[in-house]
Design an enzyme around this catalytic site. Structure first.
Site, PDB file in Angstrom:
ATOM      1  N   HIS A  34      59.986   7.901  42.838  1.00 45.50           N
ATOM      2  CA  HIS A  34      58.896   7.681  43.790  1.00 45.50           C
ATOM      3  C   HIS A  34      57.888   8.822  43.731  1.00 45.50           C
ATOM      4  O   HIS A  34      58.138   9.914  44.241  1.00 45.50           O
ATOM      5  CB  HIS A  34      59.505   7.542  45.204  1.00 45.50           C
ATOM      6  CG  HIS A  34      58.504   7.241  46.264  1.00 45.50           C
ATOM      7  ND1 HIS A  34      58.677   7.577  47.582  1.00 45.50           N
ATOM      8  CD2 HIS A  34      57.289   6.625  46.195  1.00 45.50           C
ATOM      9  CE1 HIS A  34      57.631   7.189  48.270  1.00 45.50           C
ATOM     10  NE2 HIS A  34      56.782   6.612  47.467  1.00 45.50           N
ATOM     11  N   SER A  91      58.202   2.554  47.528  1.00 49.64           N
ATOM     12  CA  SER A  91      58.128   3.534  48.612  1.00 49.64           C
ATOM     13  C   SER A  91      59.245   3.336  49.612  1.00 49.64           C
ATOM     14  O   SER A  91      59.421   4.159  50.494  1.00 49.64           O
ATOM     15  CB  SER A  91      56.823   3.403  49.386  1.00 49.64           C
ATOM     16  OG  SER A  91      55.853   2.727  48.703  1.00 49.64           O
ATOM     17  N   ASN A 148      59.138   8.139  53.456  1.00 49.35           N
ATOM     18  CA  ASN A 148      58.554   7.158  54.370  1.00 49.35           C
ATOM     19  C   ASN A 148      59.365   6.938  55.639  1.00 49.35           C
ATOM     20  O   ASN A 148      58.879   6.347  56.591  1.00 49.35           O
ATOM     21  CB  ASN A 148      58.273   5.855  53.635  1.00 49.35           C
ATOM     22  CG  ASN A 148      57.011   6.011  52.824  1.00 49.35           C
ATOM     23  OD1 ASN A 148      55.987   6.451  53.341  1.00 49.35           O
ATOM     24  ND2 ASN A 148      57.078   5.711  51.543  1.00 49.35           N
TER      25      ASN A 148
HETATM   26  N1  CAA Z   1      43.091  11.387  41.746  1.00 47.72           N
HETATM   27  C1  CAA Z   1      43.169  12.506  41.017  1.00 47.72           C
HETATM   28  N2  CAA Z   1      42.860  13.726  41.489  1.00 47.72           N
HETATM   29  C2  CAA Z   1      42.411  13.796  42.741  1.00 47.72           C
HETATM   30  C3  CAA Z   1      42.295  12.668  43.563  1.00 47.72           C
HETATM   31  C4  CAA Z   1      42.646  11.409  43.016  1.00 47.72           C
HETATM   32  N3  CAA Z   1      42.593  10.274  43.717  1.00 47.72           N
HETATM   33  N4  CAA Z   1      41.835  13.067  44.777  1.00 47.72           N
HETATM   34  C5  CAA Z   1      41.681  14.402  44.713  1.00 47.72           C
HETATM   35  N5  CAA Z   1      42.028  14.855  43.489  1.00 47.72           N
HETATM   36  C6  CAA Z   1      42.044  16.241  43.042  1.00 47.72           C
HETATM   37  C7  CAA Z   1      40.659  16.818  42.936  1.00 47.72           C
HETATM   38  O1  CAA Z   1      40.116  16.599  41.652  1.00 47.72           O
HETATM   39  C8  CAA Z   1      40.890  18.290  43.194  1.00 47.72           C
HETATM   40  O2  CAA Z   1      41.382  18.908  42.021  1.00 47.72           O
HETATM   41  P1  CAA Z   1      41.095  20.469  41.740  1.00 47.72           P
HETATM   42  O3  CAA Z   1      41.506  21.236  42.955  1.00 47.72           O
HETATM   43  O4  CAA Z   1      41.983  20.727  40.587  1.00 47.72           O
HETATM   44  O5  CAA Z   1      39.655  20.558  41.464  1.00 47.72           O
HETATM   45  C9  CAA Z   1      42.037  18.298  44.208  1.00 47.72           C
HETATM   46  O6  CAA Z   1      42.682  17.005  44.084  1.00 47.72           O
HETATM   47  C10 CAA Z   1      41.534  18.473  45.621  1.00 47.72           C
HETATM   48  O7  CAA Z   1      40.599  17.431  45.860  1.00 47.72           O
HETATM   49  P2  CAA Z   1      39.336  17.563  46.805  1.00 47.72           P
HETATM   50  O8  CAA Z   1      38.864  18.975  46.812  1.00 47.72           O
HETATM   51  O9  CAA Z   1      38.359  16.491  46.438  1.00 47.72           O
HETATM   52  O10 CAA Z   1      39.863  17.104  48.220  1.00 47.72           O
HETATM   53  P3  CAA Z   1      40.982  17.695  49.135  1.00 47.72           P
HETATM   54  O11 CAA Z   1      41.118  19.159  49.011  1.00 47.72           O
HETATM   55  O12 CAA Z   1      40.715  17.073  50.440  1.00 47.72           O
HETATM   56  O13 CAA Z   1      42.328  17.066  48.551  1.00 47.72           O
HETATM   57  C11 CAA Z   1      43.965  15.401  48.564  1.00 47.72           C
HETATM   58  C12 CAA Z   1      42.492  15.698  48.362  1.00 47.72           C
HETATM   59  C13 CAA Z   1      44.791  16.105  47.496  1.00 47.72           C
HETATM   60  C14 CAA Z   1      44.114  13.897  48.413  1.00 47.72           C
HETATM   61  C15 CAA Z   1      44.387  15.920  50.001  1.00 47.72           C
HETATM   62  O14 CAA Z   1      43.531  15.383  50.965  1.00 47.72           O
HETATM   63  C16 CAA Z   1      45.805  15.569  50.356  1.00 47.72           C
HETATM   64  O15 CAA Z   1      46.752  16.215  49.957  1.00 47.72           O
HETATM   65  N6  CAA Z   1      45.974  14.481  51.158  1.00 47.72           N
HETATM   66  C17 CAA Z   1      47.282  14.008  51.558  1.00 47.72           C
HETATM   67  C18 CAA Z   1      47.897  13.255  50.434  1.00 47.72           C
HETATM   68  C19 CAA Z   1      49.235  12.682  50.789  1.00 47.72           C
HETATM   69  O16 CAA Z   1      49.767  12.880  51.874  1.00 47.72           O
HETATM   70  N7  CAA Z   1      49.802  11.940  49.845  1.00 47.72           N
HETATM   71  C20 CAA Z   1      51.043  11.268  50.057  1.00 47.72           C
HETATM   72  C21 CAA Z   1      50.742   9.895  50.505  1.00 47.72           C
HETATM   73  S1  CAA Z   1      52.218   9.012  50.771  1.00 47.72           S
HETATM   74  C22 CAA Z   1      52.613   8.431  49.280  1.00 47.72           C
HETATM   75  O17 CAA Z   1      51.954   8.571  48.308  1.00 47.72           O
HETATM   76  C23 CAA Z   1      53.880   7.748  49.167  1.00 47.72           C
HETATM   77  C24 CAA Z   1      54.119   6.502  49.848  1.00 47.72           C
HETATM   78  O18 CAA Z   1      55.161   5.987  49.617  1.00 47.72           O
HETATM   79  C25 CAA Z   1      53.211   5.833  50.806  1.00 47.72           C
END
Ligand code: CAA
Length: 285
Positions: free
Chosen positions: A136, A115, A186
């Site tokens: 990434h 990251s 990041n």
């Molecule tokens: N694994 C696989 N699929 C997942 C999942 C997981 N851990 N969490 C959620 N999903 C899927 C669900 O199955 C659902 O799929 P469908 O729409 O196809 O049915 C979809 O994602 C939406 O899930 P939910 O309805 O349960 O929940 P939500 O609408 O709140 O979405 C989320 C969940 C996609 C995680 C959303 O909250 C989100 O986008 N959060 C922000 C994520 C983010 O910012 N990620 C970047 C982090 S930084 C990083 O990764 C890099 C780094 O270097 C630190």
């Protein structure tokens, strides 16, 4: 294509799932059987959910799983690309890159899902810096569109093209960035999370208040503290330290409260406690 994925945590398992779902053959490696088994379990649960939602047949689910071979050590892997997705510590990653350099065909690409850590520095641990690149993915990997592709100072155009094509082929949108601390994702995200932790530390608002402001006010899908718990507070601290040291700039100093939570072993969702409590929640990795 044949891939090795080093690290079966939330990122490695996610990358393995996506690659196997696109008919690639994957070796998923971690240090012991229990850790690899946990990664496979996360993949199985995700695939089961897709079957329940009618997006995958039982047969397809089985086929995806047969594309993933668990391993507990880096061995001679006959792969086209190895993607390192281990914990965010330089020492661990350097050791993995040294091992991969010895254990993969000389033409194989060595990618890191880091990251924030310098791709140029990881490349220097190998005899093939032109074949080393950053790939990434974002968490949760099966859902998020972006793959940041990071060129180290010596990364060749052929390596870049191969990696960009692979990201597209996995259904992702690649974005090219240069090798500076935190890259773009990041460099922008983590200071926002760190600032939210400062707001909590200084008593500006409760975790719920801070997260609600950002969710409802800025349309973020998760508030910054919930997102920090989701990423892992140890990872957030490691990234802040890379920014702080890499730019030698106090504007990136990690919040003392973040350091204290990590010292307490409060790593967020994966440890059951962070800014929120997860001990009662059954759930998703
Ligand atoms: N694994 C696989 N699929 C997942 C999942 C997981 N851990 N969490 C959620 N999903 C899927 C669900 O199955 C659902 O799929 P469908 O729409 O196809 O049915 C979809 O994602 C939406 O899930 P939910 O309805 O349960 O929940 P939500 O609408 O709140 O979405 C989320 C969940 C996609 C995680 C959303 O909250 C989100 O986008 N959060 C922000 C994520 C983010 O910012 N990620 C970047 C982090 S930084 C990083 O990764 C890099 C780094 O270097 C630190």
């Amino acid at each position: 294509m044949k891939l090795a994925i080093i690290g079966a945590g939330q990122m490695g398992a996610g990358i393995a799932q996506v690659a196997a779902s696109h008919h690639h053959s994957v070796v998923l490696v971690d240090r012991d059987e229990a850790t690899v088994a946990r990664g496979i379990d996360v993949i199985e649960r995700n695939l089961n959910r897709s079957v329940e939602k009618g997006r995958l047949t039982e047969e397809q689910r089985g086929t995806v799983l047969t594309h993933i071979r668990p391993e507990i050590a880096i061995k001679d892997f006959d792969v086209d690309i190895a993607i390192e997705a281990a914990s965010e510590t330089l020492k661990t990653k350097l050791e993995i890159f040294r091992q991969l350099d010895q254990s993969t065909p000389p033409a194989a690409i060595l990618a890191s899902n880091t990251s924030s850590i310098s791709i140029t520095q990881l490349a220097a641990a190998t005899q093939r810096p032109e074949l080393v690149i950053g790939m990434h993915f974002m968490n949760p990997v099966p859902v998020m569109q972006l793959v940041e592709i990071i060129r180290g100072i010596a990364t060749s155009q052929a390596t870049y093209d191969f990696t960009e094509n692979l990201a597209r082929e996995l259904g992702k949108t690649p974005v090219e960035v240069r090798d500076f601390p935190g890259f773009v994702s990041n460099r922008v995200l983590m200071p926002m999370i760190n600032e939210a932790i400062y707001a909590l530390y200084e008593g500006v608002g409760s975790p719920e208040a801070i997260d609600t402001v950002m969710k409802l006010g800025m349309n973020h899908p998760m508030g910054p503290l919930q997102l920090a718990d989701f990423i892992g507070l140890d990872t957030c601290l490691a990234i802040m330290n890379v920014l702080y040291e890499g730019f030698s700039d106090t504007k990136y100093r990690p919040c003392p409260l973040l350091k204290q939570y990590v010292a307490a072993g409060w790593y967020g969702k994966k440890s059951g406690k962070g800014f929120y409590d997860y001990t009662a929640a059954a759930g998703r990795a």
